[in-house]
Write a protein that holds these residues in place. Structure first.
Motif, mmCIF file in Angstrom:
data_model
loop_
_atom_site.group_PDB
_atom_site.id
_atom_site.type_symbol
_atom_site.label_atom_id
_atom_site.label_comp_id
_atom_site.label_asym_id
_atom_site.label_seq_id
_atom_site.Cartn_x
_atom_site.Cartn_y
_atom_site.Cartn_z
ATOM 1 N N ALA A 55 -7.352 -18.131 -26.559
ATOM 2 C CA ALA A 55 -6.847 -18.900 -25.966
ATOM 3 C C ALA A 55 -5.997 -18.162 -24.509
ATOM 4 O O ALA A 55 -6.213 -17.001 -24.819
ATOM 5 C CB ALA A 55 -6.042 -19.299 -27.313
ATOM 6 N N CYS A 71 -1.956 -21.035 -32.267
ATOM 7 C CA CYS A 71 -1.551 -22.274 -31.381
ATOM 8 C C CYS A 71 -0.168 -21.853 -31.352
ATOM 9 O O CYS A 71 1.079 -21.523 -30.744
ATOM 10 C CB CYS A 71 -1.997 -23.721 -31.302
ATOM 11 S SG CYS A 71 -1.163 -24.430 -29.626
ATOM 12 N N VAL A 126 -0.055 -26.763 -23.554
ATOM 13 C CA VAL A 126 -1.067 -26.722 -24.094
ATOM 14 C C VAL A 126 -2.189 -27.547 -23.449
ATOM 15 O O VAL A 126 -2.114 -28.869 -23.996
ATOM 16 C CB VAL A 126 -1.747 -26.873 -25.714
ATOM 17 C CG1 VAL A 126 -2.024 -25.937 -26.526
ATOM 18 C CG2 VAL A 126 0.770 -25.861 -26.003
#
Length: 315
Positions: free
Chosen positions: A146, A252, A264
Motif C-alpha cells: 500500500a 486498508c 483508495v
C-alpha cells in the motif's frame, strides 16, 4: 494526432500500448510461458522470453497503425525507490532506447508500480486522482504494498510505501494454492472459478497484521492443511480468497485510521478477482481497475508518457 507508446516487460507479461487523448488506450500483451506445476520464472528465463516476445507484441500493436508516435514511455524498474532493479525490465528499456534514437523522439522512464496505478486510475474513470494525494494498493504476484501517492512534477506521481507484506505476496499465495490444487500458472482465474462454485460454509477468518503490514504465508499452510484434511478444491480456493480479501481489508482499515480518509485505489493482477473486489467494495468506497487493466500491462506507462510529454495531469 499525437500518439504515445508505452512498453512494459514485467516478470510475467510482455506488453505494449498506445495512448491518444482522442482515442484512449489500445494495448497488447503476452504472458511469459511457465511450465506446468511451477510457480514462477527465474529472471534469466523471463529476460529470454521477453527478448523473443517483445518484437511480436509491438508488431501486433502497430499492425494497421497509421499515426505518428510522439514519445515513448517505458517501465524501467519495479518501483520509484533507490536501488529498485529487476533484470526483466532491461529488455523493455533497451528496446525503448533504440526506438527513441531511431525515431528521434523523447523517451520517458517510469516505474512498473506507477504504471499499474495510472492504468487503474484510467480504467476506473478517475484520472483526476493523479493530481491529488491518495492511497493505492498494488497487489500482484511480485508486490503486495500500500502506497501513499502524491503528484510529482518530474514523474507525474510518486509513491511512498505505507504498508507491505512481510513474507509472501498475495499473487504468490494464490498461485501456490492453485498449483497445489493442480491448476495452471498463473492460477488466479481458475482459482476464482473454483471458489465461485463452493457451497461449503467457510470458517470465520482473521487476518494476520503487524501494525499496517501483513503476513500471508500462514494462509498457505492453512489451505494446505484444509485440503489435505479432505476439503474440496472449491472450498480450499474459496478459503484462500477469503483470507486474502480480509487481509487487504484489515490493512486498508488501519491505514485509513492512520492517514485519514484518503481516496483508495486498488491495482495489480490480484485485483482482477471479482470475489476479492466485491468483498472490499462492501467495506470501502474505493476505485478498482477494470480486469483487463489490472494485470501487468503497458497502458499506464503510455498514459504517463502522454502526461509527462505534455506536462499535464487531466481531471
Amino acid at each position: 494526432m499525437p500518439y504515445f507508446l508505452g512498453i512494459d516487460t514485467s516478470n510475467y507479461t510482455t506488453s505494449a500500448a498506445i495512448y491518444s487523448a482522442e482515442n484512449g488506450i489500445v494495448h497488447k500483451k503476452m504472458l511469459l510461458p511457465v511450465k506446468q506445476g511451477e510457480c514462477g520464472l527465474r529472471q534469466s528465463d523471463a529476460v529470454f522470453h521477453h527478448v523473443r516476445q517483445l518484437p511480436l507484441v509491438i508488431s501486433s500493436l502497430l499492425e494497421g497503425f497509421e499515426g505518428d508516435i510522439t514519445a515513448i514511455g517505458v517501465s524501467a524498474k519495479p518501483r520509484d525507490a533507490e536501488g529498485s532493479y529487476m533484470p526483466c525490465f532491461t529488455v523493455g528499456l533497451g528496446t525503448a532506447k533504440i526506438l527513441s534514437k531511431t525515431m528521434r523522439i523523447p523517451l520517458y522512464e517510469f516505474s512498473h508500480q506507477s504504471g499499474h496505478i495510472a492504468a487503474a486510475a484510467y480504467s476506473s474513470g478517475n484520472i483526476g486522482l493523479l493530481k491529488r494525494e491518495f492511497l493505492a494498493f498494488h497487489v500482484s504476484g511480485g508486490t503486495t504494498e500500500a502506497v501513499i501517492v502524491t503528484p510529482d512534477s518530474e514523474r507525474i506521481i510518486s509513491e511512498t510505501i505505507a504498508a507491505k507484506t512481510l513474507d509472501l505476496n498475495a499473487g504468490q499465495l494464490i498461485d501456490r494454492v492453485g498449483v497445489m490444487l493442480g491448476l495452471g500458472f498463473p492460477c488466479g482465474m481458475e482459482l476464482e472459478r473454483l471458489a465461485a462454485a463452493n457451497t461449503a460454509k467457510l470458517p470465520k477468518v482473521k487476518s494476520t497484521l503487524k501494525g499496517c503490514d501483513c503476513c500471508l504465508s500462514g494462509i498457505e499452510n492453512i489451505c494446505r492443511k484444509k485440503y489435505e484434511g479432505g476439503a474440496s478444491k472449491e472450498e480450499t480456493a474459496a478459503l484462500c480468497l477469503e483470507y486474502t480479501e480480509k487481509t487487504l481489508e484489515g490493512m486498508c482499515e488501519r491505514l485509513l485510521e492512520k492517514h485519514g480518509e484518503l481516496p483508495v485505489l486498488f491495482a495489480g493482477g490480484v485485483m482482477s478477482d471479482t470475489i476479492i473486489k466485491n468483498g472490499l467494495s462492501k467495506r470501502f468506497e474505493a476505485y478498482f481497475a477494470k480486469p483487463e487493466f489490472s494485470a501487468d500491462n503497458a497502458a499506464g506507462t503510455a498514459l504517463l508518457c502522454y502526461l509527462k510529454h505534455n506536462n499535464i495531469i487531466e481531471g
